[in-house]
Design a protein around this motif. Structure first.
Motif: not given
Length: 519
Positions: A84, A103, A160, A162, A179-182, A245, A289
């Motif tokens: 992530r 990260w 990202l 990904s 996947s959107q832990a950002s 993620s 999330y």
């Protein structure tokens, strides 16, 4: 054909792994490619050439194919999960215009642009102004606009890593909601990019046109083309299934499918997640999330620099164990683990609060060890680190139980620390709940495979898939006498450490800020 298999790539910080998973949850063939985690052009920077991630996938795929033999013909789908918070900067043809910012990067922007007036007022009223400012300063988009505006101007898509890998595989630039832990302007509750009028959209201030298409877990992103097949060895026509993620897949892979089971990852960043239909903020104003299970959320408690502290301890104080481990052919962690069983629960009053890196809501916090006396040894310090991480995660569990209204009755663990029986036993004692390990340490890959099998119709539901593919191999029952000691220390000491020391942390924060010009 033999049994159906799913090809999974797990793109990590220091390696990329490729697996063939069967419907039993077994990785019948694996291949691992070691990679450099990052390089630094300046202290605190952590960058990596974007193409390196793709090259590692290609290498891992070709290596797996050479090992798999006839199994390669049994692949029915593929999926990819990745780290992530690692950002790619792409041009109109989706080629990188600069290296990724990973990260691990610690650079801070110094935003001259103020928050809009109404946002500024609302952030201050809610007590979230410092958190919002911290997030803006940590956002790669803010730093790019200030320091590399010409490259930001050439960046057609800010995504990202990904999404970049999805493009390389399918020709479609898209990313999964899970996947959107950002640090991107994303609405977790509604599973979409934020609208310009939403309160927190101005924190990251990324132009909507730079954001990629979003898909849901289990969606078919595309198929492997002839060209990609020739490069990677993946059979042409294989469908690419969207997953999430690494942490999202890990939670599914540990069997934490219901809100009564918590998934703990003993990794560089230690985390605790649950899976719940209800949107539950893990901390006030912090988002939950999106899960890889559609319609569900993964509220997460993060302990930054979690089991990194074990590495820190080994480097600073474990020279003797490292040397001895090399002589007898074991790891230093195995020798250190022995000391965990020799020191009593509570480390004879030595307590650690693991704020080695500040949290978003407590940016001034510092790591703390209290209770030293002449009985304490190096082994006590080591055990206090493990217990300190446990206290912080337990605090998060208590909060999540209160917010969700759901009692958590068991813990499923993964990550490097979970390979230690001693750490699993301490965790069971601290939480007062049984701790379980599943059949594989590759739980991120397992979770990604599960989503693909369900998407291909091999299972009628994720619940059926979970029963077939996740098997609890080891159980660690709590010693309730030790739990009583830990609960006493938690309620009467640990919970008061930060409130009591916060005034001193603030003074340190102000002095360091004045001396170094840092936040």
């Amino acid at each position: 054909m033999g049994e159906p298999l799913v090809l999974v790539f797990d793109v990590g910080t220091q390696s990329t792994r490729a697996f063939l998973f069967n419907k039993n949850g077994e990785a019948v063939c694996t291949n691992k490619v070691e990679t450099e985690p990052f390089y630094s052009v300046k202290i605190g920077y952590a960058e990596k050439n974007t193409e390196d991630y793709w090259n590692a996938v290609v290498q891992a795929s070709l290596g797996l194919k050479s090992k798999a033999g006839d199994l390669w013909n049994d692949i029915i789908a593929m999926s990819l999960t990745s780290i992530r918070g690692t950002y790619a900067f792409l041009d109109e043809n989706c080629n990188p215009v600069r290296p990724t910012i990973t990260w691990l990067d610690q650079r801070l922007a110094k935003p001259e642009q103020k928050f809009p007036f109404i946002n500024n007022i609302l952030y201050r009223i809610s007590g979230m102004y410092r958190t919002a400012l911290k997030q803006r300063r940590m956002a790669p988009s803010t730093w790019m606009k200030e320091n590399q505006p010409e490259i930001w101007g050439k960046t057609k898509y800010f995504t990202l890593v990904s999404a970049y890998l999805n493009f390389k595989l399918s020709g479609r630039l898209c990313d999964c909601t899970a996947s959107q832990a950002s640090r991107l302007p994303y609405n977790y509750r509604k599973e979409r990019w934020q609208k310009s009028y939403e309160l927190t959209c101005t924190v990251y201030n990324v132009e909507r046109g730079k954001l990629c298409e979003l898909v849901k877990p289990g969606d078919v992103i595309g198929k492997i083309s002839k060209e990609v097949s020739e490069i990677t060895g993946i059979p042409e026509g294989i469908e690419i299934i969207a997953t999430g993620s690494d942490k999202a897949c890990e939670t599914l892979g540990t069997g934490a499918l219901r809100a009564d089971t918590a998934s703990i990852s003993f990794g560089t960043t230690a985390t605790l997640q649950i899976t719940t239909k209800k949107y539950v903020e893990p901390q006030k104003y912090m988002p939950a999330y999106n899960s890889v299970v559609r319609g569900y959320f993964n509220p997460e408690i993060q302990i930054f620099r979690g089991f990194w502290m074990v590495t820190w301890f080994k480097k600073q104080f474990g020279h003797e164990e490292v040397r001895l481990a090399e002589d007898i052919g074991v790891t230093a962690e195995q020798l250190l683990d022995k000391s965990l069983t020799e020191i009593p629960a509570g480390s004879n009053g030595l307590m650690l609060q693991p704020y080695w890196a500040p949290g978003l809501k407590i940016p001034e916090a510092k790591g703390t060890i209290i209770g030293f006396n002449d009985c304490h040894t190096k082994a006590h310090v080591y055990k206090s680190i493990v217990e300190g991480i446990g206290y912080a995660l337990y605090e998060g569990l208590v909060y999540l139980e209160k917010k969700s209204g759901q009692k958590i009755t068991k813990i499923s663990v993964s990550g490097g620390g979970s390979q230690s029986d001693s750490i699993c036993k301490i965790t069971a004692d601290m939480f007062g709940r049984p701790v379980y390990r599943v059949q594989t340490f590759e739980t991120s890959g397992l979770g990604a495979a599960m989503i693909a099998f369900v998407a291909k119709g091999e299972f009628s539901s994720i619940e059926e898939c979970n029963k077939a593919m996740v098997h609890f191999k080891d159980e660690f029952k709590p010693n309730m006498k030790n739990h009583k000691i830990y609960k006493n220390l938690f309620n009467k000491v640990y919970k008061d450490i930060y409130p009591q020391l916060q005034p001193l942390y603030l003074k340190l924060y102000e002095i360091v800020n004045e001396e170094t010009n840092e936040i």
